[in-house]
Design an enzyme around this catalytic site. Structure first.
Site, PDB file in Angstrom:
ATOM      1  N   ASP A  77       0.875  -1.171   0.000  1.00 30.71           N
ATOM      2  CA  ASP A  77       0.000   0.000   0.000  1.00 30.71           C
ATOM      3  C   ASP A  77       0.917   1.229   0.000  1.00 30.71           C
ATOM      4  O   ASP A  77       1.682   1.438   0.942  1.00 30.71           O
ATOM      5  CB  ASP A  77      -0.860  -0.045   1.268  1.00 30.71           C
ATOM      6  CG  ASP A  77      -1.745   1.177   1.431  1.00 30.71           C
ATOM      7  OD1 ASP A  77      -1.529   2.190   0.732  1.00 30.71           O
ATOM      8  OD2 ASP A  77      -2.650   1.124   2.283  1.00 30.71           O
ATOM      9  N   TYR A 177      -9.650  14.846  -4.900  1.00 30.37           N
ATOM     10  CA  TYR A 177      -8.796  14.426  -6.010  1.00 30.37           C
ATOM     11  C   TYR A 177      -8.027  15.616  -6.601  1.00 30.37           C
ATOM     12  O   TYR A 177      -6.806  15.560  -6.793  1.00 30.37           O
ATOM     13  CB  TYR A 177      -9.654  13.761  -7.086  1.00 30.37           C
ATOM     14  CG  TYR A 177      -8.868  13.178  -8.248  1.00 30.37           C
ATOM     15  CD1 TYR A 177      -8.308  11.902  -8.147  1.00 30.37           C
ATOM     16  CD2 TYR A 177      -8.696  13.885  -9.435  1.00 30.37           C
ATOM     17  CE1 TYR A 177      -7.594  11.359  -9.210  1.00 30.37           C
ATOM     18  CE2 TYR A 177      -7.982  13.344 -10.497  1.00 30.37           C
ATOM     19  CZ  TYR A 177      -7.438  12.074 -10.377  1.00 30.37           C
ATOM     20  OH  TYR A 177      -6.723  11.535 -11.431  1.00 30.37           O
TER      21      TYR A 177
HETATM   22  P1  NAD Z   1      -6.823   2.482 -12.305  1.00 33.59           P
HETATM   23  O1  NAD Z   1      -7.896   2.481 -11.286  1.00 33.59           O
HETATM   24  O2  NAD Z   1      -6.930   1.572 -13.473  1.00 33.59           O
HETATM   25  O3  NAD Z   1      -5.408   2.229 -11.622  1.00 33.59           O
HETATM   26  C1  NAD Z   1      -5.045   2.723 -10.367  1.00 33.59           C
HETATM   27  C2  NAD Z   1      -4.085   1.750  -9.736  1.00 33.59           C
HETATM   28  O4  NAD Z   1      -3.657   2.259  -8.463  1.00 33.59           O
HETATM   29  C3  NAD Z   1      -4.713   0.379  -9.491  1.00 33.59           C
HETATM   30  O5  NAD Z   1      -3.776  -0.626  -9.819  1.00 33.59           O
HETATM   31  C4  NAD Z   1      -4.974   0.413  -7.990  1.00 33.59           C
HETATM   32  O6  NAD Z   1      -5.013  -0.865  -7.402  1.00 33.59           O
HETATM   33  C5  NAD Z   1      -3.755   1.197  -7.545  1.00 33.59           C
HETATM   34  N1  NAD Z   1      -3.853   1.646  -6.160  1.00 33.59           N
HETATM   35  C6  NAD Z   1      -4.894   2.288  -5.557  1.00 33.59           C
HETATM   36  N2  NAD Z   1      -4.610   2.505  -4.259  1.00 33.59           N
HETATM   37  C7  NAD Z   1      -3.370   2.007  -4.049  1.00 33.59           C
HETATM   38  C8  NAD Z   1      -2.528   1.903  -2.915  1.00 33.59           C
HETATM   39  N3  NAD Z   1      -2.903   2.390  -1.719  1.00 33.59           N
HETATM   40  N4  NAD Z   1      -1.305   1.334  -3.059  1.00 33.59           N
HETATM   41  C9  NAD Z   1      -0.904   0.839  -4.246  1.00 33.59           C
HETATM   42  N5  NAD Z   1      -1.669   0.885  -5.348  1.00 33.59           N
HETATM   43  C10 NAD Z   1      -2.879   1.456  -5.251  1.00 33.59           C
HETATM   44  O7  NAD Z   1      -6.731   3.994 -12.786  1.00 33.59           O
HETATM   45  P2  NAD Z   1      -5.718   4.718 -13.787  1.00 33.59           P
HETATM   46  O8  NAD Z   1      -6.532   5.602 -14.624  1.00 33.59           O
HETATM   47  O9  NAD Z   1      -4.795   3.756 -14.438  1.00 33.59           O
HETATM   48  O10 NAD Z   1      -4.929   5.637 -12.757  1.00 33.59           O
HETATM   49  C11 NAD Z   1      -3.517   5.656 -12.645  1.00 33.59           C
HETATM   50  C12 NAD Z   1      -3.062   7.058 -12.291  1.00 33.59           C
HETATM   51  O11 NAD Z   1      -3.366   7.940 -13.375  1.00 33.59           O
HETATM   52  C13 NAD Z   1      -3.747   7.664 -11.055  1.00 33.59           C
HETATM   53  O12 NAD Z   1      -2.791   8.386 -10.293  1.00 33.59           O
HETATM   54  C14 NAD Z   1      -4.765   8.604 -11.666  1.00 33.59           C
HETATM   55  O13 NAD Z   1      -5.079   9.664 -10.798  1.00 33.59           O
HETATM   56  C15 NAD Z   1      -4.013   9.079 -12.887  1.00 33.59           C
HETATM   57  N6  NAD Z   1      -4.872   9.672 -13.920  1.00 33.59           N
HETATM   58  C16 NAD Z   1      -5.758   8.914 -14.632  1.00 33.59           C
HETATM   59  C17 NAD Z   1      -6.541   9.531 -15.607  1.00 33.59           C
HETATM   60  C18 NAD Z   1      -7.528   8.770 -16.442  1.00 33.59           C
HETATM   61  O14 NAD Z   1      -8.249   9.409 -17.234  1.00 33.59           O
HETATM   62  N7  NAD Z   1      -7.615   7.467 -16.355  1.00 33.59           N
HETATM   63  C19 NAD Z   1      -6.423  10.904 -15.839  1.00 33.59           C
HETATM   64  C20 NAD Z   1      -5.516  11.634 -15.084  1.00 33.59           C
HETATM   65  C21 NAD Z   1      -4.739  11.011 -14.130  1.00 33.59           C
END
Ligand code: NAD
Length: 279
Positions: A77, A177
């Site tokens: 985590d 967020y």
């Molecule tokens: P996602 O939900 O597919 O992936 C998020 C990952 O983070 C998952 O593997 C989840 O298990 C992991 N996670 C959550 N809490 C955790 C913890 N305490 N310890 C370790 N791992 C943890 O979403 P995503 O879109 O791939 O997001 C990845 C990053 O990209 C994030 O930081 C998100 O804010 C950022 N982001 C995503 C978007 C989008 O449009 N998808 C846009 C801007 C930023």
């Protein structure tokens, strides 16, 4: 097939990170998954961090091993100090060191301000902001200990913070967020300033709307997608590979002189397209 896609993308990124050791947090889903695979394709050995979903993490490991590099999955985590230091300590034991830290893990707990609980606020700050602080700190300790190894990279280490367009775009109903990502922007710049004299590069990637589980509601129906596209001048929703390629470039010596920058990967979302016809 995934294998074919991997091969064709490899033409562009082959060996940019040969011999380097990378860790990606939240690497069993979405952007983190694509980034871990892209780093492996580029020649890095990769630690695939996950907090839940061991099976998915093992699948990512096997995909990365298909590139002829090493990989293993590590449950931790990112908001837990002891778990993050143990994760980096194990990596140094298994791979010898760390060259690239991709602080990607993140989540949303959306609510209107007056409905948002302290627990929802705190969870998002803990994972999205404190998690990045802890991962950056542990990686930096090893970068400073080891210093530059010229035959591996021109820098002593790279930290890539996964931010968001919400680093600068306010987002009603998501104050936890947006605040976390605004914080990531200043965390990144301050660390970049502090660590650059040690030849450590810290940068951020700020995705716009990328097709992953975190924002499924925003793209999973034609109506939702049409609504979303009004915000994206480039006319398409992004894919995890769009972001992964940006991370590989920032982590590589190709961008060795890029320090303390946020690279927006957003199809022009931060161009405020509402002003194209108004204002
Ligand atoms: P996602 O939900 O597919 O992936 C998020 C990952 O983070 C998952 O593997 C989840 O298990 C992991 N996670 C959550 N809490 C955790 C913890 N305490 N310890 C370790 N791992 C943890 O979403 P995503 O879109 O791939 O997001 C990845 C990053 O990209 C994030 O930081 C998100 O804010 C950022 N982001 C995503 C978007 C989008 O449009 N998808 C846009 C801007 C930023």
């Amino acid at each position: 097939m995934a294998g074919n896609a991997d091969d064709s993308r490899g033409v562009r990124s082959a060996q940019l990170l040969k011999g380097q050791k990378a860790l990606v947090t939240g690497a069993n889903s979405g952007i983190g998954l694509a980034t871990a695979v892209a780093l492996g394709r580029a020649g890095a050995d990769v630690v695939v961090n996950y907090v839940a979903g061991a099976g998915e993490a093992e699948d990512v490991v096997r995909r990365i091993e298909g590139f002829g590099v090493r990989a293993y999955a590590h449950e931790a985590d990112v908001s837990d100090e002891d778990q993050v230091s143990a994760m980096v300590a194990r990596m140094v034991e298994e791979f010898g060191t760390i060259d690239v830290m991709v602080a990607n893990a993140g989540l949303q707990r959306d609510a209107a301000l007056t409905e948002m609980t302290l627990a929802e606020w705190q969870k998002v700050i803990d994972v999205n902001l404190t998690g990045q602080f802890l991962c950056a700190r542990e990686a930096a300790k090893e970068f400073l200990r080891r210093g530059v190894v010229e035959e591996v990279s021109r820098s002593a280490g790279k930290i890539v913070c996964m931010s968001s367009v919400h680093q600068i775009v306010p987002w009603a109903g998501h104050v936890n967020y947006a605040s976390s990502k605004g914080g990531v922007g200043m965390l990144m710049q301050t660390l970049a300033q502090e660590l650059a004299p040690h030849r450590i590069r810290v940068n951020a990637v700020a995705p716009g709307a990328i097709r992953t589980p975190i924002n499924r509601d925003a793209w999973s129906t034609p109506e939702a997608e049409a609504d979303l596209l009004r915000l994206i001048p480039y006319g398409r929703v992004g894919n995890p590979d769009d972001v992964a390629d940006a991370v590989v470039a920032l982590a590589s010596d190709l961008l060795d002189y890029v320090v303390g920058t946020t690279l927006y990967v957003d199809g022009g979302m931060t161009l405020f397209p509402g002003f194209a016809t108004g204002g």
